[in-house]
Enzyme design. Structure first.
Site, mmCIF file in Angstrom:
data_model
loop_
_atom_site.group_PDB
_atom_site.id
_atom_site.type_symbol
_atom_site.label_atom_id
_atom_site.label_comp_id
_atom_site.label_asym_id
_atom_site.label_seq_id
_atom_site.Cartn_x
_atom_site.Cartn_y
_atom_site.Cartn_z
ATOM 1 N N ASN A 9 -23.167 44.279 -10.311
ATOM 2 C CA ASN A 9 -22.830 43.084 -11.082
ATOM 3 C C ASN A 9 -24.027 42.148 -11.071
ATOM 4 O O ASN A 9 -24.832 42.166 -10.137
ATOM 5 C CB ASN A 9 -21.619 42.376 -10.469
ATOM 6 C CG ASN A 9 -21.182 41.178 -11.287
ATOM 7 O OD1 ASN A 9 -21.189 41.227 -12.533
ATOM 8 N ND2 ASN A 9 -20.807 40.100 -10.626
ATOM 9 N N ASP A 35 -17.507 38.369 -6.633
ATOM 10 C CA ASP A 35 -18.908 37.948 -6.405
ATOM 11 C C ASP A 35 -19.306 38.007 -4.931
ATOM 12 O O ASP A 35 -20.104 37.183 -4.464
ATOM 13 C CB ASP A 35 -19.143 36.518 -6.938
ATOM 14 C CG ASP A 35 -18.852 36.396 -8.425
ATOM 15 O OD1 ASP A 35 -19.062 37.372 -9.150
ATOM 16 O OD2 ASP A 35 -18.405 35.311 -8.851
ATOM 17 N N SER A 56 -28.222 36.608 -8.951
ATOM 18 C CA SER A 56 -28.051 37.644 -7.940
ATOM 19 C C SER A 56 -27.577 38.931 -8.606
ATOM 20 O O SER A 56 -26.713 38.889 -9.488
ATOM 21 C CB SER A 56 -26.992 37.226 -6.909
ATOM 22 O OG SER A 56 -27.304 35.982 -6.337
ATOM 23 N N HIS A 66 -24.835 38.016 -11.400
ATOM 24 C CA HIS A 66 -24.150 36.719 -11.343
ATOM 25 C C HIS A 66 -25.185 35.609 -11.424
ATOM 26 O O HIS A 66 -26.200 35.656 -10.723
ATOM 27 C CB HIS A 66 -23.342 36.609 -10.049
ATOM 28 C CG HIS A 66 -22.572 35.340 -9.960
ATOM 29 N ND1 HIS A 66 -21.401 35.138 -10.653
ATOM 30 C CD2 HIS A 66 -22.827 34.182 -9.309
ATOM 31 C CE1 HIS A 66 -20.959 33.910 -10.412
ATOM 32 N NE2 HIS A 66 -21.816 33.308 -9.607
HETATM 33 C C1 GRF Z 1 -24.511 36.268 -17.551
HETATM 34 O O1 GRF Z 1 -24.931 34.991 -17.184
HETATM 35 C C2 GRF Z 1 -24.083 37.055 -16.340
HETATM 36 O O2 GRF Z 1 -24.824 36.749 -15.190
HETATM 37 C C3 GRF Z 1 -22.657 36.598 -16.142
HETATM 38 O O3 GRF Z 1 -22.144 36.476 -17.436
HETATM 39 C C4 GRF Z 1 -23.216 36.229 -18.343
HETATM 40 C C5 GRF Z 1 -23.169 37.303 -19.382
HETATM 41 O O4 GRF Z 1 -24.116 37.105 -20.389
HETATM 42 N N1 GRF Z 1 -21.936 37.510 -15.288
HETATM 43 P P1 GRF Z 1 -24.373 38.250 -21.456
HETATM 44 O O5 GRF Z 1 -23.024 38.586 -22.054
HETATM 45 O O6 GRF Z 1 -24.980 39.417 -20.733
HETATM 46 O O7 GRF Z 1 -25.310 37.652 -22.457
#
Ligand code: GRF
Length: 204
Positions: free
Chosen positions: A98, A136, A127, A100
């Site tokens: 994932n 998370d 992260s 984040h």
């Molecule tokens: C990103 O900021 C990611 O870290 C978070 O959700 C957002 C997704 O953005 N989990 P995208 O859809 O990849 O543009």
């Protein structure tokens, strides 16, 4: 053999896009074989469409079977807004990543940029971690730490962090697909060496 990756998305899909593009430019250890979504209106689905990547709709009951049908070996969560069941996380332990937008364990959950600015933090970042049954909370592989003292607003901050997300997510996915970085007994390893701390890229 390239590792077969499924990317789970719910929205814009910029990380999905960068994960698709990375193998086109460099030798890479993964191929994207599937996109999974819980939102058929997700903008990011255009990238699946443009690249001939099949899309499946997420359901708790069928997701394990769907991944097996496509012989998926690794999952990348990229803005996927559904919480996965503990059973699924345990079944796929070490095989789900994932990204984040915060320096975990700080600012888990939503609206990270807003909360970081409200708290006048000097540093923020992203992260990339293995997923466990918590939200998370899984073992962290990599972080980008950004000095944000001069950032004037949330939009600028969000764009800055996203820039690094899109840059690094495919690279980390690649080394996990290669088998160089892996999870063992809840700890992150690089080859035989256990990581004491996440790898870190600092933007000052
Ligand atoms: C990103 O900021 C990611 O870290 C978070 O959700 C957002 C997704 O953005 N989990 P995208 O859809 O990849 O543009």
């Amino acid at each position: 053999m390239k590792k077969r990756v499924a990317v789970f998305i719910s929205g814009r899909g910029s990380n999905f896009h960068s994960i698709i593009e990375h193998p086109k430019n460099v030798g890479c250890h993964y191929e994207v074989v599937l996109c999974v979504t819980n939102n058929l209106a997700a903008l990011g689905l255009q990238y699946a469409n443009d690249n001939g990547i099949p899309v499946e709709v997420y359901s708790e009951d069928t997701i394990h079977q769907i991944l097996n049908n496509y012989k998926v070996e690794l999952v990348a969560l990229a803005g996927f807004m559904k919480i996965l069941t503990p059973e699924f996380c345990n079944q796929w332990e070490g095989k789900i990543l994932n990204i984040h937008p915060s320096l975990l364990p700080n600012y888990s959950g939503l609206n990270t940029h807003k909360r970081v600015l409200e708290n006048n933090e000097k540093e923020h970042g992203l992260s990339i971690h293995f997923v466990d049954a918590g939200v998370d909370t899984g073992p962290i592989i990599f972080q980008t730490r950004v000095n944000i003292e001069d950032i004037e607003n949330e939009e600028v901050l969000a764009n800055l962090i996203l820039f690094y997300e899109n840059w690094f997510y495919p690279l980390i996915l690649d080394v996990v697909a290669e088998g160089r970085i892996y999870l063992k007994e809840g700890r992150v390893y690089n080859c035989e060496k256990m990581l004491e701390n996440p790898y870190t890229f600092i933007v000052d």
